[in-house]
Design an enzyme around this catalytic site. Structure first.
Site, short mmCIF file in Angstrom:
data_model
loop_
_atom_site.label_atom_id
_atom_site.label_comp_id
_atom_site.label_asym_id
_atom_site.label_seq_id
_atom_site.Cartn_x
_atom_site.Cartn_y
_atom_site.Cartn_z
N HIS A 1 5.46 -5.02 -49.00
CA HIS A 1 4.74 -6.27 -48.66
C HIS A 1 3.50 -5.92 -47.66
O HIS A 1 2.71 -6.48 -47.89
CB HIS A 1 5.84 -7.07 -47.82
CG HIS A 1 6.80 -7.74 -48.64
ND1 HIS A 1 8.14 -8.33 -48.52
CD2 HIS A 1 7.09 -7.69 -50.27
CE1 HIS A 1 8.69 -8.56 -49.62
NE2 HIS A 1 8.03 -8.05 -50.54
N CYS B 1 -3.97 2.48 -72.10
CA CYS B 1 -3.86 1.77 -70.67
C CYS B 1 -3.15 2.52 -69.64
O CYS B 1 -2.75 2.03 -68.56
CB CYS B 1 -3.41 0.14 -70.66
SG CYS B 1 -1.79 0.23 -71.21
#
Ligand code: PEP
Ligand code: MG
Length: 756
Positions: free
Chosen positions: A369, A682
């Site tokens: 976070h 990717c």
């Protein structure tokens, strides 16, 4: 030993307080402590072992064992039962100590007659400073209440150790971590940027003066008042327009608000006060437990949640002592580099963005976070620099590279110059990339290469424009699920995808459906531990076994893509039938939308990720069902070389620039071409100019990468001739080298291909 009554935590704490109040030496105080603890706990032995330099545990005081052993008996790290307690940071409760495999006999202590053993760690700030033991003659298991009582005493002891002048607390650090000389740390580069600045230690820890309560009732009332104050402070922090948070950084902070109201946490705090601690003591106790849990949990998402609680606990501590939360942050130097062991997202926000340039958080990973908020604040961030929080001192000069993950503490002048040069170079590079931003990615011989970017959060989307990428080649939808507290509801998912699509404007976005499992575990729901998670229940396998998850996600994607082209990519497809089953489910959702008259995409394209080697042999067949194929080289090479990509011991053992790897890619492109299929790549290698050059040589024409790499890859492409590189790669495929890196670099240098 009486489980309650005389031995109850409250009685013990009262006696401890009396001892602490005595004017005496620290050693005398420890001697008194062990004798009082032994007598109240009705134990024949009570001993205190403390950690000394080098990690050994030394007997500092004892009641019951031979006094001559004090300061003589030392247990090496991990040695004996004391070592076991220290290592696991958990209580060890044994009725037969001698029978335990870790038991180490020390004749000088005279502990022969004592069968039962209880040892608890003396913990402060998440570190084990020592071990407190009690022993009894009779063989018996200690009661839970007794363990609790000894743990509470150990916490008080931790404070004595820290403040009591027993010895220099710095001696507890590893000597190699204390010198003044320059030190280099290598961590994970989580947010780019070069910083040259001054260390600020994130020390929001409030020094707690009183741990033992005079009046428990009054302490409960203080705790409740502080909790109410905390909740309203968090609310006003969130509601102030100052923060200007959007997208997931806002979500992270919203989840934090929920934690502030968590009943379980509040209950734990209340229970701790009821054992006789002050409100501050209770927060300390609960926080210590949390820290220990954090240090032993490997699941990164659970760790994140615990970090948020730590952040809250520190905030609550400040409420209790009447300090404003931003007290420590007001006098930041210019170019402050913040160092923390762990940090919650709200704590970072408290510092504001004016003077901060970088952040080093030992415990941070890309999905932490605090990393999400750091990215939103535009700070350089390095995670995983173990030991730096213990080593750095406030005011130390430091240089940080948020891309390579390198940090130099107290750097010599030459290193500072190197970083200054790196910073200038980076600025030039940024300017150079900006200059090529609008130029086409076309090779010297006129071949257009599609350059796409990888993304996963809303914060990533502005990079689409900044980098000049042609679209989002891989949108990892699971990230959004991983940062939340609960499963996003359908309406939330629709709103989220809509924002992504809007942010992309006319450029395409390839949404990969949830790639969960393996190392990507949701913070909610039940997940069974697997022996080999990379080969386990993950991605499309979960989607097919729990179709509701995929159905809802597809439903949200369809709604969000009204009248546009929707591109869906299915991860970890191993065989064609699996793909067909998922595609049928998507078709059913399309049919449902049609029948219900709901908004639908103009066109829906469904692709398969090529990550499992088995699918390579089914390319013509899969291309009959799939609209496109995207090579996930991170996973594909993990399986081809049989190396766990998350295991640093082997992850780099083989090179993607090897004859086998390039032959595989060349074969896939040829086989897809024969079937008139579209194939892109990717994985991370797409973003490295040398690798990208080799991939183009192997025939790949669409690459998706981190947006920061687009400029460098584009510059390489514009200086490349595809015919030359194709010919060169063909030659390389026949070789037997372990790595073709040097040969490719020599090719680039010779032909003037610009590799940064
Ligand atoms: C890959 O495996 O190459 C890939 C792009 O997917 P992820 O890294 O998310 O597993
Ligand atoms: Mg993958």
């Amino acid at each position: 030993m009486a489980p309650s009554g005389a031995g109850s935590p409250r009685t013990l704490l009262r006696r401890l307080r009396e001892i602490m109040a005595e004017q005496t030496s620290a050693q005398a105080r420890l001697d008194r402590l062990v004798s009082v603890i032994a007598s109240i706990m009705v134990a024949e032995v009570c001993s205190i072992y403390l950690r000394r330099a080098g990690g050994a545990f030394e007997l500092f005081a004892t009641e019951g064992l031979n006094r001559e052993a004090v300061h003589r008996t030392r247990m090496k790290q991990g040695e004996g039962l004391v070592g076991l307690v220290a290592e696991t940071a958990e209580p060890v409760n044994l009725s037969d100590a001698f029978g335990h495999p870790s038991f180490s006999y020390r004749p000088e202590t005279g502990e022969d007659p004592y069968h039962s053993f209880l040892g608890v760690p003396i913990v402060r700030g998440g570190q084990v400073y020592g071990v407190l033991t009690v022993q009894n003659r009779v063989a018996r298991q200690y009661e839970e209440e007794e363990v609790e009582a000894v743990q509470t005493v150990a916490m008080v002891l931790a404070e004595v150790v820290a403040h009591g002048g027993l010895f220099d607390i710095a001696e507890l650090d590893e000597p190699e971590l204390r010198p003044d000389r320059p030190l280099t740390f290598h961590g994970d580069g989580l947010c780019e940027g070069i910083a040259i600045g001054t260390v600020v230690l994130h020390e929001p820890r409030v020094k707690v003066e009183h741990l033992i309560a005079d009046d428990p009732q009054a302490e409960l009332a203080r705790l409740d008042m502080a909790l109410a104050g905390l909740r309203s402070a968090v609310d006003s922090m969130l509601d102030s327009g100052e923060l200007d948070l959007t997208g997931e950084s806002r979500e992270v902070i919203e989840a934090y608000r929920l934690f502030a109201q968590d009943q379980g946490w509040q209950q734990k705090l209340h229970d701790a006060v009821r054992t006789g601690l002050t409100a501050e003591g209770a927060v300390e106790r609960v926080q210590d437990e949390l820290r220990l849990r954090v240090s032993r949990i490997s699941d990164p998402f659970l760790r994140e949640r615990l970090h948020d609680f730590e952040d809250l606990a520190r905030r609550l501590q400040r409420e209790l002592v009447g300090k404003s939360t931003s007290d420590g942050t007001r006098d930041l130097p210019q170019n402050a580099v913040l160092i923390a062991r762990a940090m919650g997202p709200a704590e970072l926000l408290d510092y504001g963005r004016d003077r901060l340039v970088a952040l080093l958080v030992e415990d941070a990973t890309a999905t932490s976070h605090v990393a999400i908020v750091a990215r939103a604040m535009g700070l350089a961030l390095v995670g995983g620099t173990k030991g730096i929080a213990d080593t750095a001192r406030a005011g130390d000069p430091i240089v940080v590279d948020g891309e390579s993950g390198e940090a130099q503490l107290r750097p010599p002048a030459e290193i500072v110059s190197v970083f200054e040069a790196r910073r200038t170079l980076r600025e030039q590079r940024v300017a150079q990339f900006a200059a090529v931003r609008d130029l086409p990615a076309v090779t010297r011989d006129g071949v257009a290469i599609q350059l796409m970017m990888n993304a996963g959060l809303l914060i990533d989307m502005p990079h689409l424009d900044e980098s000049g990428a042609d679209g989002v080649g891989l949108f990892r939808t699971e990230l959004q699920f991983m940062i939340g507290e609960t499963m996003p509801r359908l309406a939330d998912q629709i709103a989220f995808y809509r924002r992504i699509i809007d942010a992309a404007g006319d450029k395409p976005v390839v949404f990969r459906t949830l790639d969960l499992g393996g190392d990507k575990i949701l913070p909610y729901g039940r997940w069974d531990r697997e022996e080999n998670p990379a080969l386990g229940w993950r991605a499309i396998r979960i989607a097919l076994d729990r179709p509701a998850l995929l159905r809802y996600q597809v439903r949200a994607l369809l709604m969000a893509s009204a009248d546009k082209v929707l591109r869906v990519l299915l991860p970890m497809v191993s065989d064609v039938s699996e793909f067909n089953a998922a595609r049928a489910l998507i078709d059913r959702e399309l049919e449902r939308a049609r029948l219900m008259g709901l908004p639908q995409p103009r066109q829906t394209l469904v692709g398969a990720m090529l990550e499992v080697p088995a699918l390579m042999f089914m390319l013509p067949q899969i291309l009959r069902s799939a609209d496109f194929v995207s090579i996930g080289s991170n996973d594909l090479f993990q399986f081809i070389f049989a190396v766990d990509r998350t295991n640093p011991r082997v992850a780099r053992r083989y090179d993607a620039l090897s004859p086998a790897a390039l032959t595989v890619i060349r074969q896939i492109v040829r086989s897809a071409g024969d079937a008139n299929g579209e194939v892109s790549l990717c994985g991370e290698m797409a973003g490295r100019p040398l690798e990208a050059m080799a991939l183009i040589g192997a025939g790949v024409r669409t690459l998706s990468m981190q947006p920061a790499n687009i400029g460098a890859v584009k510059i390489m492409i514009r200086s490349l001739d595809t015919r030359e590189i194709a010919h060169f790669v063909d030659g390389l495929c026949g070789r037997t080298d372990h790595s073709l890196r040097t040969r490719l670099a020599a090719f680039a240098a010779e032909r003037g291909v610009m590799i940064k």
